[in-house]
Design an enzyme around this catalytic site. Structure first.
Site, PDB file in Angstrom:
ATOM      1  N   HIS A 182      32.142  79.635  -7.994  1.00  0.00           N
ATOM      2  CA  HIS A 182      32.137  78.161  -8.084  1.00  0.00           C
ATOM      3  C   HIS A 182      30.830  77.558  -7.575  1.00  0.00           C
ATOM      4  O   HIS A 182      30.678  76.342  -7.597  1.00  0.00           O
ATOM      5  CB  HIS A 182      33.309  77.567  -7.295  1.00  0.00           C
ATOM      6  CG  HIS A 182      34.661  78.006  -7.763  1.00  0.00           C
ATOM      7  ND1 HIS A 182      35.023  78.003  -9.094  1.00  0.00           N
ATOM      8  CD2 HIS A 182      35.747  78.474  -7.080  1.00  0.00           C
ATOM      9  CE1 HIS A 182      36.273  78.454  -9.203  1.00  0.00           C
ATOM     10  NE2 HIS A 182      36.730  78.757  -8.003  1.00  0.00           N
TER      11      HIS A 182
HETATM   12 ZN   LIG Z   1      40.090  81.877  -7.511  1.00  0.00          ZN
END
Ligand SMILES: [Zn+2]
Length: 317
Positions: free
Chosen positions: A125
């Site tokens: 992320h």
């Molecule tokens: Zn995850």
């Protein structure tokens, strides 16, 4: 004589712990996984190798100077810490620098040995200029850029099986034809904004082993055959597990091991090296998360043995 039991190296550092204390992210999982591998003799000490921290130069191939400086000096804004969703500490910075160094080392070792496993990383992320969702530095992107810069590889594929979409990785490589990003994930889950991967496989809530495997494996096979990467980076999230607190899929432990094994077989039968990273895992019982990650190492070991048997069984020339 120092013994080894694995046909490849496992990369680990005692300072992989993200120093989160009581948090849904069990940051002691790195240490627990390392202990389990040794206790159950899945690995011996000689199979395990410590990484160095990634260098600034390594980081700057992916991340902005501003973001790296903020992480180094602990000067993240309140909104940046909110997005990261974990508290900042010097130990966290040290851990993510080491995780990035670990993924670089795993990539380098995989090119020689066929496989290598970083017992951290998969921080998918993380974007170039900010962190999100427990991920401060995108170790896999950093590793790929380093291998390319060393002329060790030209093309890489990222197979991201974490239950959450690999948004940071997809965004970092959005305009780069030399990297193929594949993400299989629960559509109705974090992150809200999912920049397109080269191939996204969004799944409904509650998907079970059979549907998952029959979606993933043919897609990986086709991608490998068409793209022909020089290395596969595997983001092996433990969070598609049925008892995960942040996931909404219903895979079993054996389904997850079949997932790992299936991807590894497809790559290794094509002679594509595989570097694995951990990514997420938030099972109610941390033992389950550790077991799923340990099974990734076992799956790699089993596939390495299959490949070597096949090679040894080939007729002599
Ligand atoms: Zn995850």
């Amino acid at each position: 004589m120092a013994e080894s039991v694995l046909p490849f190296k496992v990369v680990y550092h005692p300072r992989y712990d993200l120093n989160l204390g009581a948090h849904v992210f069990p940051s002691q999982k790195f240490r627990l996984l390392h202990e389990l591998l040794l206790r159950e003799k899945i690995a011996k000490p000689n199979d395990i190798i410590q990484p160095d921290r990634a260098s600034d130069q390594d980081l700057f191939r992916v991340h902005t100077q501003d973001w790296v400086t903020k992480l180094k000096t602990g000067t993240l804004t309140a909104s940046e810490i909110m997005k990261l969703e974990i508290p900042y500490s010097p130990e966290l910075a040290e851990a993510v620098w080491l995780a990035a160094g670990g993924s670089i080392l795993a990539g380098q070792l995989a090119l020689g040995d066929g496989f290598a496993s970083n017992l951290s990383g998969g921080f998918h992320h993380a974007y170039a200029s900010h962190g999100e969702g427990f991920c401060a530095l995108n170790d896999v992107a950093i590793a790929i850029r380093r291998l390319q810069s060393d002329n060790a590889i030209k093309k890489a594929i990222v197979v991201d099986t974490d239950v959450h979409h690999g948004n940071g990785t997809a965004h970092i490589f959005r305009d780069d034809d030399s990297i193929f990003t594949l993400s299989i994930h629960q559509e109705n889950n974090y992150p809200a904004h999912k920049p397109p991967s080269n191939l996204d496989l969004p799944l409904d809530d509650g998907v079970e082993d059979d549907e998952y495997l029959s979606t993933l494996l043919p897609a990986v096979e086709k991608s490998l055959d068409e793209f022909r990467p020089d290395i596969l980076f595997y983001v092996g999230g433990a969070d598609p597990f049925c008892e995960d607190q942040l996931g909404g899929m219903r895979l079993t432990k054996s389904g997850l091991k079949a997932r790992d094994k299936g991807v590894f077989q497809l790559a290794r039968t094509r002679n594509i090296p595989v570097a694995t990273t951990l990514a997420g895992g938030y099972a109610r019982r941390v033992e389950d998360t550790i077991r799923i990650h340990a099974n990734t190492i076992l799956a790699a070991s089993e596939v390495a043995a299959e490949i070597s048997n096949r090679a040894n069984g080939a007729p002599a020339r």
